[in-house]
Design a protein around this motif. Structure first.
Motif, PDB file in Angstrom:
ATOM      1  N   VAL A 117      -6.970   1.703  -8.431  1.00 27.77           N
ATOM      2  CA  VAL A 117      -5.894   1.455  -8.559  1.00 27.77           C
ATOM      3  C   VAL A 117      -4.796   1.714  -6.568  1.00 27.77           C
ATOM      4  N   HIS A 118      -4.930   0.371  -6.577  1.00 26.69           N
ATOM      5  CA  HIS A 118      -3.284   0.673  -5.685  1.00 26.69           C
ATOM      6  C   HIS A 118      -2.717   0.555  -4.938  1.00 26.69           C
ATOM      7  N   ARG A 119      -2.015   1.293  -4.723  1.00 27.76           N
ATOM      8  CA  ARG A 119       0.030   1.986  -4.958  1.00 27.76           C
ATOM      9  C   ARG A 119       0.746   0.611  -3.838  1.00 27.76           C
ATOM     10  N   ALA A 120       0.279  -0.579  -3.917  1.00 25.63           N
ATOM     11  CA  ALA A 120       0.602  -0.996  -2.611  1.00 25.63           C
ATOM     12  C   ALA A 120       2.217  -0.908  -1.585  1.00 25.63           C
ATOM     13  N   GLY A 121       2.452  -0.641  -0.947  1.00 24.65           N
ATOM     14  CA  GLY A 121       4.413  -1.680  -0.345  1.00 24.65           C
ATOM     15  C   GLY A 121       3.892  -2.886   0.393  1.00 24.65           C
TER      16      GLY A 121
ATOM     17  N   SER B  59       6.231  -8.553   3.590  1.00 25.02           N
ATOM     18  CA  SER B  59       6.252 -10.134   3.777  1.00 25.02           C
ATOM     19  C   SER B  59       5.845 -11.110   4.221  1.00 25.02           C
ATOM     20  N   GLU B  60       5.455 -12.002   5.288  1.00 25.50           N
ATOM     21  CA  GLU B  60       4.539 -12.887   4.782  1.00 25.50           C
ATOM     22  C   GLU B  60       3.740 -12.527   6.282  1.00 25.50           C
ATOM     23  N   GLY B  61       2.754 -13.537   6.605  1.00 24.33           N
ATOM     24  CA  GLY B  61       1.465 -13.521   7.846  1.00 24.33           C
ATOM     25  C   GLY B  61       0.427 -12.083   8.008  1.00 24.33           C
ATOM     26  N   SER B  62       0.542 -11.666   8.763  1.00 15.76           N
ATOM     27  CA  SER B  62       0.404 -10.398   8.930  1.00 15.76           C
ATOM     28  C   SER B  62       0.056  -9.568   9.735  1.00 15.76           C
ATOM     29  N   LYS B  63      -0.480  -8.273   9.637  1.00 13.69           N
ATOM     30  CA  LYS B  63      -0.326  -7.171  10.963  1.00 13.69           C
ATOM     31  C   LYS B  63      -1.176  -6.141  11.292  1.00 13.69           C
ATOM     32  N   GLY B  64      -2.232  -6.281  10.361  1.00 10.85           N
ATOM     33  CA  GLY B  64      -3.544  -5.403  10.982  1.00 10.85           C
ATOM     34  C   GLY B  64      -4.120  -5.846   9.399  1.00 10.85           C
ATOM     35  N   THR B  65      -4.576  -4.522   9.986  1.00 12.54           N
ATOM     36  CA  THR B  65      -6.106  -3.551   8.676  1.00 12.54           C
ATOM     37  C   THR B  65      -5.594  -2.989   7.950  1.00 12.54           C
ATOM     38  N   LEU B  66      -5.029  -2.761   6.400  1.00  8.35           N
ATOM     39  CA  LEU B  66      -4.726  -2.030   6.318  1.00  8.35           C
ATOM     40  C   LEU B  66      -6.036  -0.893   5.987  1.00  8.35           C
ATOM     41  N   ARG B  67      -5.629   0.529   5.535  1.00  9.63           N
ATOM     42  CA  ARG B  67      -7.145   1.592   5.224  1.00  9.63           C
ATOM     43  C   ARG B  67      -6.666   1.920   4.309  1.00  9.63           C
ATOM     44  N   ARG B  68      -7.028   2.718   3.183  1.00  6.79           N
ATOM     45  CA  ARG B  68      -6.702   3.677   1.873  1.00  6.79           C
ATOM     46  C   ARG B  68      -6.413   5.029   2.710  1.00  6.79           C
TER      47      ARG B  68
ATOM     48  N   PRO C 276      -4.878   8.978   1.887  1.00 10.36           N
ATOM     49  CA  PRO C 276      -5.358  10.515   0.218  1.00 10.36           C
ATOM     50  C   PRO C 276      -4.594   9.942  -0.309  1.00 10.36           C
ATOM     51  N   ASN C 277      -4.671  10.613  -1.455  1.00 14.91           N
ATOM     52  CA  ASN C 277      -3.099  10.368  -2.868  1.00 14.91           C
ATOM     53  C   ASN C 277      -2.020  11.436  -2.319  1.00 14.91           C
ATOM     54  N   SER C 278      -2.671  12.724  -1.805  1.00 15.90           N
ATOM     55  CA  SER C 278      -0.653  13.488  -1.654  1.00 15.90           C
ATOM     56  C   SER C 278      -1.191  13.268  -0.182  1.00 15.90           C
ATOM     57  N   GLU C 279      -0.894  11.677   0.699  1.00 17.50           N
ATOM     58  CA  GLU C 279      -0.368  12.275   1.655  1.00 17.50           C
ATOM     59  C   GLU C 279       0.676  11.099   2.118  1.00 17.50           C
ATOM     60  N   SER C 280       2.047  11.034   2.181  1.00 18.28           N
ATOM     61  CA  SER C 280       3.134  11.033   2.002  1.00 18.28           C
ATOM     62  C   SER C 280       2.912   8.941   3.020  1.00 18.28           C
ATOM     63  N   LYS C 281       2.515   8.899   4.038  1.00 15.39           N
ATOM     64  CA  LYS C 281       2.197   8.238   4.840  1.00 15.39           C
ATOM     65  C   LYS C 281       1.640   6.607   3.969  1.00 15.39           C
ATOM     66  N   PHE C 282       2.621   5.294   4.405  1.00 20.84           N
ATOM     67  CA  PHE C 282       1.926   4.637   4.340  1.00 20.84           C
ATOM     68  C   PHE C 282       2.280   3.659   4.690  1.00 20.84           C
ATOM     69  N   SER C 283       2.228   2.160   4.971  1.00 18.30           N
ATOM     70  CA  SER C 283       2.690   1.182   5.564  1.00 18.30           C
ATOM     71  C   SER C 283       3.300   0.071   4.300  1.00 18.30           C
ATOM     72  N   VAL C 284       4.427  -0.377   5.006  1.00 18.69           N
ATOM     73  CA  VAL C 284       5.030  -1.749   4.166  1.00 18.69           C
ATOM     74  C   VAL C 284       4.364  -2.937   4.814  1.00 18.69           C
TER      75      VAL C 284
ATOM     76  N   LEU D  28      -1.925   4.855  -1.765  1.00 16.44           N
ATOM     77  CA  LEU D  28      -1.349   4.044  -1.170  1.00 16.44           C
ATOM     78  C   LEU D  28      -2.153   3.377   0.159  1.00 16.44           C
ATOM     79  N   SER D  29      -1.947   2.719   0.763  1.00 20.93           N
ATOM     80  CA  SER D  29      -2.246   2.022   2.224  1.00 20.93           C
ATOM     81  C   SER D  29      -1.815   2.861   3.085  1.00 20.93           C
ATOM     82  N   CYS D  30      -1.488   2.113   4.205  1.00 21.95           N
ATOM     83  CA  CYS D  30      -1.366   2.016   5.797  1.00 21.95           C
ATOM     84  C   CYS D  30      -2.679   1.425   6.934  1.00 21.95           C
ATOM     85  N   TYR D  31      -0.967   0.787   7.792  1.00 26.07           N
ATOM     86  CA  TYR D  31      -2.133  -0.177   8.947  1.00 26.07           C
ATOM     87  C   TYR D  31      -2.645   0.874   9.178  1.00 26.07           C
ATOM     88  N   VAL D  32      -4.179   0.300  10.063  1.00 25.57           N
ATOM     89  CA  VAL D  32      -5.141   1.007  10.686  1.00 25.57           C
ATOM     90  C   VAL D  32      -4.762   1.677  11.741  1.00 25.57           C
ATOM     91  N   ASP D  33      -4.735   2.929  12.779  1.00 21.83           N
ATOM     92  CA  ASP D  33      -3.631   3.058  13.693  1.00 21.83           C
ATOM     93  C   ASP D  33      -4.756   2.618  15.157  1.00 21.83           C
TER      94      ASP D  33
END
Length: 218
Positions: free
Chosen positions: A162-166, A169-178, A180-188, A213-218
């Protein structure tokens, strides 16, 4: 070359997923309500089948499933899901049984980032967002959570992800990474970036039986 059976292929994320998968040389079978919405893609590796997850039974499901390697669902309809749990009904009554009949193991379900994972941590920040600015999507959250509950309780023989995606928008901002389930950090993220993440993640054995969740690679 792999074969992907895709639901939600004409949606914001789905149309990018189809394009990216075809560009990588994969085959795509897309079950959609309106085939004309994919007419802009001319590729011999794309097969478009008319149908909807609300069809009961969904015609040709077993035929489409029979030679597929991966199943990806990116279906969301806030209005419809406010009335009933359409994704849950389809996954439980039709999709997973068809996967079992045809020996297909891997399934990625795209849920919302504000859908609470089954029996897992949900941060106060995400809870606040869900019950304020995202209240209009309560039906979608309830449907996604019912899907996750069913998968965890009754479909552990399926290699579900399951990908809990935020998404916003359109376009591209970078690469998403997975995350951890308990991590509140996520990217729109953007639709395209979520599609790229889904394509990579559904093929990642390490992601099996996670609801991240997923978030952008720093």
């Amino acid at each position: 070359m792999s074969t992907f059976l895709v639901f939600g292929a004409t949606g914001g994320t789905g149309r990018h997923f189809v394009k990216l998968a075809l560009e990588e040389g994969h085959r795509v079978k897309a079950i959609v309500r309106s085939p004309a919405k994919l007419a802009w893609i001319q590729n011999p590796n794309l097969q478009v089948i008319q149908g909807s997850i609300t069809d009961d039974p969904l015609p040709l499901l077993d035929e489409c499933m029979s030679d597929s390697d991966y199943v990806v669902s990116m279906v969301g309809d806030a209005r419809m899901q406010m009335q009933s749990k359409v994704n849950t009904a389809f996954v439980e009554k039709q999709l997973v049984p068809s996967m079992r009949r045809n020996g297909v193991k891997r399934f990625l379900h795209q849920a919302g980032g504000l859908s609470k994972p089954y029996k897992e941590y949900f941060s106060p920040y995400l809870w606040m967002l869900r019950h304020t600015i995202a209240r209009a999507y309560a039906g979608q959250h309830a449907d996604n959570e019912a899907v996750m509950k069913y998968l965890a309780e009754d479909a552990m023989d399926i290699e579900w992800i399951v990908h809990r995606a935020g998404i916003g928008s359109e376009g591209s901002k970078g690469t998403l990474r997975r995350s951890p389930n308990s991590e509140s950090k996520f990217s729109v993220a953007t639709f395209r970036d979520c599609a790229a993440y889904n394509l990579k993640t559904v093929q990642d054995e390490a992601a099996v039986h996670t609801s991240c969740l997923s978030c952008y690679v720093d």
